[in-house]
Design a protein around this motif. Structure first.
Motif, PDB file in Angstrom:
ATOM      1  N   LEU A 182      73.461  28.742  44.419  1.00 16.52           N
ATOM      2  CA  LEU A 182      74.103  28.773  45.733  1.00 16.52           C
ATOM      3  C   LEU A 182      73.726  30.041  46.499  1.00 16.52           C
ATOM      4  O   LEU A 182      73.480  30.007  47.702  1.00 16.52           O
ATOM      5  N   ARG A 183      73.653  31.159  45.784  1.00 19.42           N
ATOM      6  CA  ARG A 183      73.253  32.411  46.427  1.00 19.42           C
ATOM      7  C   ARG A 183      71.802  32.329  46.911  1.00 19.42           C
ATOM      8  O   ARG A 183      71.474  32.803  47.993  1.00 19.42           O
ATOM      9  N   ALA A 184      70.929  31.703  46.130  1.00 17.83           N
ATOM     10  CA  ALA A 184      69.534  31.549  46.526  1.00 17.83           C
ATOM     11  C   ALA A 184      69.423  30.723  47.806  1.00 17.83           C
ATOM     12  O   ALA A 184      68.657  31.069  48.711  1.00 17.83           O
ATOM     13  N   TYR A 185      70.193  29.649  47.902  1.00 22.71           N
ATOM     14  CA  TYR A 185      70.195  28.857  49.136  1.00 22.71           C
ATOM     15  C   TYR A 185      70.677  29.701  50.306  1.00 22.71           C
ATOM     16  O   TYR A 185      70.103  29.666  51.394  1.00 22.71           O
ATOM     17  N   GLY A 242      68.018  31.960  51.379  1.00 26.01           N
ATOM     18  CA  GLY A 242      66.742  31.334  51.706  1.00 26.01           C
ATOM     19  C   GLY A 242      65.667  31.569  50.667  1.00 26.01           C
ATOM     20  O   GLY A 242      64.483  31.510  50.971  1.00 26.01           O
ATOM     21  N   ALA A 243      66.091  31.843  49.437  1.00 30.59           N
ATOM     22  CA  ALA A 243      65.145  32.138  48.356  1.00 30.59           C
ATOM     23  C   ALA A 243      64.949  30.895  47.495  1.00 30.59           C
ATOM     24  O   ALA A 243      65.648  30.690  46.512  1.00 30.59           O
ATOM     25  N   LEU A 268      73.183  21.114  50.464  1.00 27.27           N
ATOM     26  CA  LEU A 268      72.162  22.145  50.626  1.00 27.27           C
ATOM     27  C   LEU A 268      70.757  21.595  50.380  1.00 27.27           C
ATOM     28  O   LEU A 268      69.803  21.965  51.087  1.00 27.27           O
ATOM     29  N   GLU A 269      70.624  20.729  49.415  1.00 30.71           N
ATOM     30  CA  GLU A 269      69.321  20.110  49.129  1.00 30.71           C
ATOM     31  C   GLU A 269      68.868  19.255  50.310  1.00 30.71           C
ATOM     32  O   GLU A 269      67.701  19.317  50.705  1.00 30.71           O
ATOM     33  N   ALA A 270      69.783  18.498  50.894  1.00 32.16           N
ATOM     34  CA  ALA A 270      69.442  17.681  52.050  1.00 32.16           C
ATOM     35  C   ALA A 270      69.035  18.549  53.236  1.00 32.16           C
ATOM     36  O   ALA A 270      68.069  18.244  53.934  1.00 32.16           O
ATOM     37  N   ARG A 321      65.382  18.771  55.344  1.00 25.81           N
ATOM     38  CA  ARG A 321      65.264  18.634  56.801  1.00 25.81           C
ATOM     39  C   ARG A 321      64.505  19.805  57.412  1.00 25.81           C
ATOM     40  O   ARG A 321      63.948  19.688  58.487  1.00 25.81           O
ATOM     41  N   GLY A 322      64.540  20.932  56.740  1.00 27.78           N
ATOM     42  CA  GLY A 322      63.827  22.102  57.236  1.00 27.78           C
ATOM     43  C   GLY A 322      64.702  22.996  58.084  1.00 27.78           C
ATOM     44  O   GLY A 322      65.901  22.738  58.251  1.00 27.78           O
ATOM     45  N   PRO A 323      64.133  24.050  58.658  1.00 26.05           N
ATOM     46  CA  PRO A 323      64.900  25.020  59.456  1.00 26.05           C
ATOM     47  C   PRO A 323      65.588  24.356  60.640  1.00 26.05           C
ATOM     48  O   PRO A 323      64.989  23.547  61.348  1.00 26.05           O
ATOM     49  N   ALA A 324      66.845  24.701  60.814  1.00 30.06           N
ATOM     50  CA  ALA A 324      67.665  24.246  61.954  1.00 30.06           C
ATOM     51  C   ALA A 324      67.654  22.734  62.104  1.00 30.06           C
ATOM     52  O   ALA A 324      67.723  22.214  63.194  1.00 30.06           O
TER      53      ALA A 324
END
Length: 99
Positions: free
Chosen positions: A37-40, A43-44, A88-90, A94-97
């Motif tokens: 969760l911290r990695a998400y 952005g890592a 978070l996976e979804a 979808r990508g940024p924003a």
């Protein structure tokens, strides 16, 4: 949304002389969930240790004559973690924003 801090702060009732999950095993798995969760959040992508699909497949040893975590409480919390990771996976797909 469940955060890494929520996972770290999670507390469960304990059992004695009845079935409960091995506390060390649960704590170790939740540490991996928290790091994911911290990695998400940071952005890592290389810090992803647990996927949503890993959660229902996770099995913990059951204790009977020593202290363990209340199984239902742990299972309910893991359901929340699975939902958070699926979201978070979804979003990552979808990508940024949401692009």
């Amino acid at each position: 949304m469940l955060t890494a801090d929520d996972v770290i702060a999670a507390a469960f009732a304990t059992t004695r002389f009845g079935p409960g999950y091995d506390m060390d095993a649960v704590d170790g798995f939740l540490d991996r969930v928290a790091r994911t969760l911290r990695a998400y959040a940071e952005g890592a992508g290389d810090g992803i240790e647990v996927l949503a699909e890993d959660i229902p497949a996770q099995r913990f040893a059951v204790t009977t004559f020593r202290e363990g975590y209340a199984q239902l409480e742990v299972d309910d919390f893991l359901d929340r973690a699975e939902t958070a990771l699926r979201s978070l996976e979804a979003a990552a797909l979808r990508g940024p924003a949401g692009a």
